[in-house]
Design a protein around this motif. Sequence first.
Motif, mmCIF file in Angstrom:
data_model
loop_
_atom_site.group_PDB
_atom_site.id
_atom_site.type_symbol
_atom_site.label_atom_id
_atom_site.label_comp_id
_atom_site.label_asym_id
_atom_site.label_seq_id
_atom_site.Cartn_x
_atom_site.Cartn_y
_atom_site.Cartn_z
ATOM 1 N N ARG A 1 0.868 -1.183 -0.045
ATOM 2 C CA ARG A 1 0.148 0.156 -0.304
ATOM 3 C C ARG A 1 0.396 0.829 0.010
ATOM 4 O O ARG A 1 0.786 2.847 -1.171
ATOM 5 N N LEU A 2 1.726 1.544 0.487
ATOM 6 C CA LEU A 2 2.856 2.455 0.446
ATOM 7 C C LEU A 2 3.392 2.890 -1.059
ATOM 8 O O LEU A 2 3.122 3.737 -1.319
ATOM 9 N N ALA A 3 4.005 1.255 -1.196
ATOM 10 C CA ALA A 3 4.423 1.472 -2.441
ATOM 11 C C ALA A 3 3.522 2.818 -3.505
ATOM 12 O O ALA A 3 3.637 3.391 -4.529
ATOM 13 N N PHE A 4 2.503 1.751 -3.222
ATOM 14 C CA PHE A 4 1.125 2.485 -4.131
ATOM 15 C C PHE A 4 0.947 4.123 -3.752
ATOM 16 O O PHE A 4 0.621 4.365 -5.469
ATOM 17 N N THR A 5 0.883 3.992 -2.624
ATOM 18 C CA THR A 5 1.145 5.944 -2.532
ATOM 19 C C THR A 5 1.645 6.736 -2.512
ATOM 20 O O THR A 5 1.626 7.821 -3.594
ATOM 21 N N THR A 6 2.794 6.199 -2.816
ATOM 22 C CA THR A 6 4.012 7.229 -4.131
ATOM 23 C C THR A 6 3.485 7.227 -4.784
ATOM 24 O O THR A 6 4.953 7.978 -5.447
ATOM 25 N N ILE A 7 3.119 6.603 -5.766
ATOM 26 C CA ILE A 7 3.013 7.007 -6.976
ATOM 27 C C ILE A 7 1.849 7.276 -7.339
ATOM 28 O O ILE A 7 1.289 7.690 -8.807
ATOM 29 N N LYS A 8 0.925 7.766 -6.752
ATOM 30 C CA LYS A 8 -0.660 8.483 -7.270
ATOM 31 C C LYS A 8 -0.333 9.441 -8.006
ATOM 32 O O LYS A 8 0.911 10.330 -7.826
ATOM 33 N N ASN B 1 -0.274 1.584 -18.665
ATOM 34 C CA ASN B 1 -1.626 2.725 -18.888
ATOM 35 C C ASN B 1 -2.769 2.834 -18.192
ATOM 36 O O ASN B 1 -4.087 3.325 -18.450
ATOM 37 N N VAL B 2 -2.856 2.424 -16.556
ATOM 38 C CA VAL B 2 -3.696 2.925 -15.339
ATOM 39 C C VAL B 2 -2.811 4.575 -14.961
ATOM 40 O O VAL B 2 -1.333 3.871 -14.306
ATOM 41 N N GLN B 3 -3.644 5.199 -14.898
ATOM 42 C CA GLN B 3 -3.743 6.395 -14.569
ATOM 43 C C GLN B 3 -4.080 6.116 -12.752
ATOM 44 O O GLN B 3 -5.274 5.979 -12.724
ATOM 45 N N ILE B 4 -2.958 6.321 -11.407
ATOM 46 C CA ILE B 4 -3.344 5.920 -9.670
ATOM 47 C C ILE B 4 -4.132 6.717 -9.737
ATOM 48 O O ILE B 4 -3.011 8.105 -9.713
ATOM 49 N N LYS C 1 -7.580 5.512 -13.406
ATOM 50 C CA LYS C 1 -8.392 5.800 -15.071
ATOM 51 C C LYS C 1 -7.966 4.284 -16.425
ATOM 52 O O LYS C 1 -6.156 4.659 -16.209
ATOM 53 N N GLU C 2 -8.327 3.647 -16.932
ATOM 54 C CA GLU C 2 -7.525 3.123 -17.967
ATOM 55 C C GLU C 2 -8.232 3.444 -19.463
ATOM 56 O O GLU C 2 -9.422 2.860 -19.246
ATOM 57 N N VAL D 1 -10.838 2.587 -13.135
ATOM 58 C CA VAL D 1 -10.408 1.142 -12.453
ATOM 59 C C VAL D 1 -10.422 1.134 -11.175
ATOM 60 O O VAL D 1 -10.152 2.088 -10.606
ATOM 61 N N LYS D 2 -11.123 0.292 -11.353
ATOM 62 C CA LYS D 2 -11.671 0.323 -9.523
ATOM 63 C C LYS D 2 -10.483 -2.028 -9.191
ATOM 64 O O LYS D 2 -11.470 -2.602 -8.824
#
Length: 624
Positions: free
Chosen positions: A423-430, A436-439, A462-463, A468-469
């Motif tokens: 979760r931390l890793a994904f949070t840093t690439i918001k 092709n997915v914008q976080i 968004k893709e 996208v969820k």
Amino acid sequence: MSKSNDLINAINNHNPFKGRLVVKDHNVWGQGFPDEASLNAHASNAVYNAIEEVRSGQQKVVGITITAERGLGKSHVISRIRHRLQVDGSALFVYMSQCNNLNRIKAEFLNTLANSLKQIGSQNVSQWQELAAALINEAFNKNYTSQQLINQFPGALAKNPKVVEVLRDKVLRIKSDIQNPDIITAIIWTLSPDPAYEIFAIRWLAGGNLPQTKADAMGLANISANDQEAESFNTVRQILDLISDYKPIVVCFDEMESDHCNEIGYTAQQVTAILAKDLSDKIKRGVLLTSIFPDHWIHEVKKLSNADSVVDRIAEQVIDLKYLNSDDVVILVSRWLEEFYQEKGLTPPYPIYPFDEEKLRALGKEKPIVRKVLKWCAENFKSGISDVIEHPVEAAYNQQIAALETTIQDYMENKATLAQALRLAFTTIKGEVLENVQIVDIIDVQVKAVDKGYLDFKIVGKENGKDVKIAVAILQESGGLFVQAALKRLIRYKDFDLTRGCLVRSKQISKGATKAQNYLSQLLSRDLGGEWVLLKPEDIKPLLALHFVMKGREDDELSEDQIIDFIRQKRIAIDNYLIREILSDPSGQIPKDAIDEEIESSNITLTEVADVVSVGSDDLFQES
């Protein structure tokens, strides 16, 4: 090259203070920091004296609480105690420094107990193996070393597949108060030199479930997920009883800080204090050592409704740690540099070189904490100008990576820690566009109480203009029922507002778990378009390291912004295989490299070692 040049190069290229401001878990268990035993000796000596009082029968249980501000040296003292016990063998040692779920503190403690006892003890084998040898020696009135029994184990098992059962029954004759014989069975299995048996035995002792074929082969009964918290403390009590018949046990609670409260509003410190109190009531022989900040002690623990009862048991002695003076600072720095120069094979012009003693003594006049002194040394340890500018997070990150080289397997079954790291890793690439997915955001999956604990978080993005969820579920459990329950929820897209489910797992799902297999097929089908991303240690390791750096950022005097900048600058998250696979177009395939726990992973062919040489003419297993 001259010796003076060697010295200058060593100082310029190796800073022994950098990234080592704080004692971490791996320093307690593995190589510790340079220790000057005279600093805060009153605290460690109090614990040694308490152990001796318990060993001699003067007291049954002693509760000691160490209060000190952050950075004053609590964990240094605890590390000193652990390493002393590892040498003299006067007690077994258990260390708890975090709790992922305050509502399941007893299950968390059982896991801590099992993982602490797998650490090496005074006989160069695990503390579990020490205990197993003690039980067998008492039952058979023998005096085998742990290593002798480990050496005999494969041959004995080959000659008699029921040897563990025979040994268990013999031990139970002298331990008739043990309610669950499987505990004895699992402890005996830790003597196996085959890592597979030992790992599964400790996983079971930690409260985890095994693949059914393994559980059946080892004679261990899996416990349902619903019963684990209720059974955990009962198992803890029985294990501690067995240990107490053999040696005292030192149970240490350190750095149990958390921003969260449990369901009834108790803080981490209060939950820990209550658990320590409960242990004090149940343990036969031991020392309970609690490390806490003074404010938390006064305003949280002593404000409990049953504070008198808690304090009486965990704080017969309350010990304050001392700030350093000028002499202490010089002694501390000398000790660190002595170890550094010995490792490098160098002789400095004077013990505290390249520091100036007057500057160290001036620092000591400020009555500093240990951490401040080490930080000052890290910043001033130089003999010349270096062109390399290191990111402030680099040293702490590298230290965590190095520690995970030997501890990574400890976390591969820990769902909560794995989920926090991802979760931390994904949070840093918001905001980034990846695969092709914008976080857009990382959020909790909104669930009812009955569905809690299965889905870890949701990636919203968004893709190609579409929402996208993605629900992410880390699922390392072996037990079929839990796997079935998690997969059942991962495919309920409508209920949890999902467009995709993503299973993160390293192991195959048992072919006998038909309902789980059915849910998996639905997840990976074209209709649902879900994904199974293979979890590998080498992929999760950097993310775990980042999680631990973030968690300990106050101790390392780092900011959240600095850590996120480091992650982005080094592209640790954005280039990570797991991150990319979770976001990429699902393949709909079961990973080929998933571990099959149903297959025997032994490196030892038992039929080939049936003639292992027995230790002496008096073979314990022959007698059994």
